[in-house]
Design an enzyme around this catalytic site. Structure first.
Site, PDB file in Angstrom:
ATOM      1  N   SER A  12       8.794 -10.677 -31.714  1.00 55.04           N
ATOM      2  CA  SER A  12       9.763 -11.609 -32.281  1.00 55.04           C
ATOM      3  C   SER A  12      11.042 -10.851 -32.599  1.00 55.04           C
ATOM      4  O   SER A  12      11.045  -9.921 -33.421  1.00 55.04           O
ATOM      5  CB  SER A  12       9.217 -12.232 -33.562  1.00 55.04           C
ATOM      6  OG  SER A  12      10.301 -12.780 -34.304  1.00 55.04           O
ATOM      7  N   HIS A  37       9.718 -13.559 -28.030  1.00 58.46           N
ATOM      8  CA  HIS A  37       9.647 -14.702 -28.943  1.00 58.46           C
ATOM      9  C   HIS A  37      10.957 -14.796 -29.732  1.00 58.46           C
ATOM     10  O   HIS A  37      11.400 -13.831 -30.352  1.00 58.46           O
ATOM     11  CB  HIS A  37       8.463 -14.489 -29.897  1.00 58.46           C
ATOM     12  CG  HIS A  37       8.188 -15.622 -30.822  1.00 58.46           C
ATOM     13  ND1 HIS A  37       7.457 -16.734 -30.450  1.00 58.46           N
ATOM     14  CD2 HIS A  37       8.531 -15.824 -32.119  1.00 58.46           C
ATOM     15  CE1 HIS A  37       7.357 -17.563 -31.490  1.00 58.46           C
ATOM     16  NE2 HIS A  37       8.019 -17.035 -32.512  1.00 58.46           N
ATOM     17  N   ASP A  39      13.096 -16.866 -32.549  1.00 53.03           N
ATOM     18  CA  ASP A  39      12.916 -17.749 -33.701  1.00 53.03           C
ATOM     19  C   ASP A  39      14.220 -18.423 -34.101  1.00 53.03           C
ATOM     20  O   ASP A  39      15.152 -17.757 -34.579  1.00 53.03           O
ATOM     21  CB  ASP A  39      12.391 -16.931 -34.889  1.00 53.03           C
ATOM     22  CG  ASP A  39      10.928 -16.561 -34.734  1.00 53.03           C
ATOM     23  OD1 ASP A  39      10.118 -17.470 -34.482  1.00 53.03           O
ATOM     24  OD2 ASP A  39      10.599 -15.369 -34.872  1.00 53.03           O
ATOM     25  N   MET A  41      16.045 -20.982 -36.617  1.00 54.23           N
ATOM     26  CA  MET A  41      15.865 -21.555 -37.964  1.00 54.23           C
ATOM     27  C   MET A  41      17.145 -22.225 -38.436  1.00 54.23           C
ATOM     28  O   MET A  41      18.237 -21.695 -38.191  1.00 54.23           O
ATOM     29  CB  MET A  41      15.529 -20.443 -38.961  1.00 54.23           C
ATOM     30  CG  MET A  41      14.306 -19.643 -38.597  1.00 54.23           C
ATOM     31  SD  MET A  41      14.016 -18.373 -39.842  1.00 54.23           S
ATOM     32  CE  MET A  41      12.544 -17.613 -39.173  1.00 54.23           C
ATOM     33  N   HIS A  70      10.895 -20.636 -30.401  1.00 52.29           N
ATOM     34  CA  HIS A  70      10.181 -21.304 -31.494  1.00 52.29           C
ATOM     35  C   HIS A  70      11.211 -21.987 -32.392  1.00 52.29           C
ATOM     36  O   HIS A  70      11.960 -21.318 -33.097  1.00 52.29           O
ATOM     37  CB  HIS A  70       9.387 -20.229 -32.259  1.00 52.29           C
ATOM     38  CG  HIS A  70       8.669 -20.722 -33.472  1.00 52.29           C
ATOM     39  ND1 HIS A  70       8.165 -19.857 -34.426  1.00 52.29           N
ATOM     40  CD2 HIS A  70       8.338 -21.971 -33.894  1.00 52.29           C
ATOM     41  CE1 HIS A  70       7.576 -20.558 -35.382  1.00 52.29           C
ATOM     42  NE2 HIS A  70       7.671 -21.840 -35.092  1.00 52.29           N
ATOM     43  N   MET A  72      12.308 -23.843 -35.505  1.00 55.01           N
ATOM     44  CA  MET A  72      11.994 -24.214 -36.888  1.00 55.01           C
ATOM     45  C   MET A  72      13.192 -25.007 -37.384  1.00 55.01           C
ATOM     46  O   MET A  72      13.969 -24.546 -38.243  1.00 55.01           O
ATOM     47  CB  MET A  72      11.733 -22.941 -37.716  1.00 55.01           C
ATOM     48  CG  MET A  72      10.394 -22.300 -37.359  1.00 55.01           C
ATOM     49  SD  MET A  72      10.266 -20.572 -37.855  1.00 55.01           S
ATOM     50  CE  MET A  72      11.021 -19.799 -36.421  1.00 55.01           C
ATOM     51  N   MET A 141       0.602 -21.080 -37.051  1.00 59.58           N
ATOM     52  CA  MET A 141       1.353 -20.230 -37.978  1.00 59.58           C
ATOM     53  C   MET A 141       0.376 -19.576 -38.958  1.00 59.58           C
ATOM     54  O   MET A 141      -0.425 -20.263 -39.605  1.00 59.58           O
ATOM     55  CB  MET A 141       2.381 -21.053 -38.768  1.00 59.58           C
ATOM     56  CG  MET A 141       3.500 -21.677 -37.946  1.00 59.58           C
ATOM     57  SD  MET A 141       4.463 -20.522 -36.949  1.00 59.58           S
ATOM     58  CE  MET A 141       5.083 -19.378 -38.197  1.00 59.58           C
ATOM     59  N   ASP A 176       1.386 -16.718 -34.898  1.00 61.47           N
ATOM     60  CA  ASP A 176       2.715 -16.281 -35.335  1.00 61.47           C
ATOM     61  C   ASP A 176       2.720 -16.017 -36.832  1.00 61.47           C
ATOM     62  O   ASP A 176       2.570 -16.949 -37.627  1.00 61.47           O
ATOM     63  CB  ASP A 176       3.741 -17.354 -34.967  1.00 61.47           C
ATOM     64  CG  ASP A 176       5.172 -16.879 -35.153  1.00 61.47           C
ATOM     65  OD1 ASP A 176       5.388 -15.715 -35.516  1.00 61.47           O
ATOM     66  OD2 ASP A 176       6.082 -17.714 -34.929  1.00 61.47           O
TER      67      ASP A 176
HETATM   68  C1  DX5 Z   1       8.252 -16.710 -39.016  1.00 60.67           C
HETATM   69  C2  DX5 Z   1       8.591 -16.517 -37.549  1.00 60.67           C
HETATM   70  C3  DX5 Z   1       7.843 -15.379 -36.955  1.00 60.67           C
HETATM   71  C4  DX5 Z   1       8.176 -14.048 -37.554  1.00 60.67           C
HETATM   72  C5  DX5 Z   1       7.068 -13.105 -37.334  1.00 60.67           C
HETATM   73  O1  DX5 Z   1       8.934 -17.801 -39.501  1.00 60.67           O
HETATM   74  O2  DX5 Z   1       8.292 -17.668 -36.807  1.00 60.67           O
HETATM   75  O3  DX5 Z   1       7.973 -15.355 -35.541  1.00 60.67           O
HETATM   76  O4  DX5 Z   1       9.351 -13.494 -37.033  1.00 60.67           O
HETATM   77  O5  DX5 Z   1       7.365 -11.917 -38.002  1.00 60.67           O
HETATM   78  P1  DX5 Z   1       6.239 -10.920 -38.499  1.00 60.67           P
HETATM   79  O6  DX5 Z   1       5.464 -10.477 -37.291  1.00 60.67           O
HETATM   80  O7  DX5 Z   1       7.022  -9.818 -39.127  1.00 60.67           O
HETATM   81  O8  DX5 Z   1       5.375 -11.657 -39.471  1.00 60.67           O
HETATM   82 ZN    ZN Z   2       8.105 -17.579 -34.551  1.00 63.81          ZN
END
Ligand code: DX5
Ligand code: ZN
Length: 229
Positions: A12, A37, A39, A41, A70, A72, A141, A176
């Protein structure tokens, strides 16, 4: 994208150097990452803001393999086309992000991407029971989404239920949050095949000194594969 259930490590980039995403993606791919990956947000669905489709489009030419995005964010549907244009291979939306996840998954596939559906820790496996023929990936998750570096929450029972619900369908189970070489065997044994890891991959190295990334990826992969040997 071909389908198989071999263990795939998906770093990620939330844990990468935000000023250097292109080189960071190339570095982890060089060091053995299977997917990247990404993320996204929005500060609304989750209490943090990362980046959006323009950043994904800028990163895309630096990724040779699968770009796993991903979301969010809520709502999702107005942005699906933008993420398709940005070059996402897999686009994952949360089942909790709105009342019409079925329509969202149809739209993702309709835009030529693999459709993923993510479940927060508080959402049961049954929430995707009527979506199994609409989904290419289920993301379990193992933290409450919003931040990297959080403590792993054990969702083993949910992963096992999903694995049995999926049967022979070509659906990936992605994990994740808080995945490292200690937690990877638990989720792999329960039936997961795509392991997202942020802080456990992007530690100890950099885009130019990337050997530690390779060691971190190999440690997670061998711990996950060890459950079968
Ligand atoms: C959390 C994200 C993850 C996160 C994982 O909201 O969706 O992808 O970056 O990070 P680690 O591996 O550090 O928990
Ligand atoms: Zn993620």
């Amino acid at each position: 994208m071909s389908f198989d259930r071999s263990i795939k490590i998906a770093p990620s980039i939330l844990a990468a150097d935000f000023a250097n995403f292109g080189a960071e993606c190339a570095a982890v791919e060089r060091e053995g990452a299977d997917w990247i990956h990404v993320d996204v947000m929005d500060g609304h669905f989750v209490p943090n803001i990362s980046f959006g489709p323009a950043t994904c489009a800028a990163i895309r030419p630096h990724i040779k393999g699968v770009m796993d995005v991903h979301l969010m964010i809520a709502p999702v549907d107005p942005y699906i086309d933008a993420f398709a244009q940005a070059g996402a291979d897999v686009l994952t939306a949360h089942v909790e992000a709105g009342p019409h996840i079925h329509r969202t998954l149809q739209a993702i596939r309709g835009n030529g991407m693999k459709a993923g559906v993510a479940l927060n820790p508080g959402t049961p496996a049954e929430a995707v029971g009527d979506l199994l023929d609409m989904a290419d990936l289920i993301c379990v998750m193992t933290v409450n989404p919003g931040f990297g570096g959080q403590k792993f929450i054990d969702m083993t029972a949910k992963i096992k239920s999903l694995r049995s619900m999926i049967g022979d369908r070509p659906i990936h189970i992605e994990i994740d949050g808080g995945v490292d070489s200690t937690t990877a065997p638990l989720v792999a044994k329960a039936g997961a095949d795509v392991l997202v890891a942020g802080s456990a991959v992007f530690r100890g190295g950099s885009a130019t000194e990337s050997a530690p990334y390779g060691e971190n990826i190999r440690a997670i992969r061998s711990a996950a594969q060890g459950v079968w040997t």
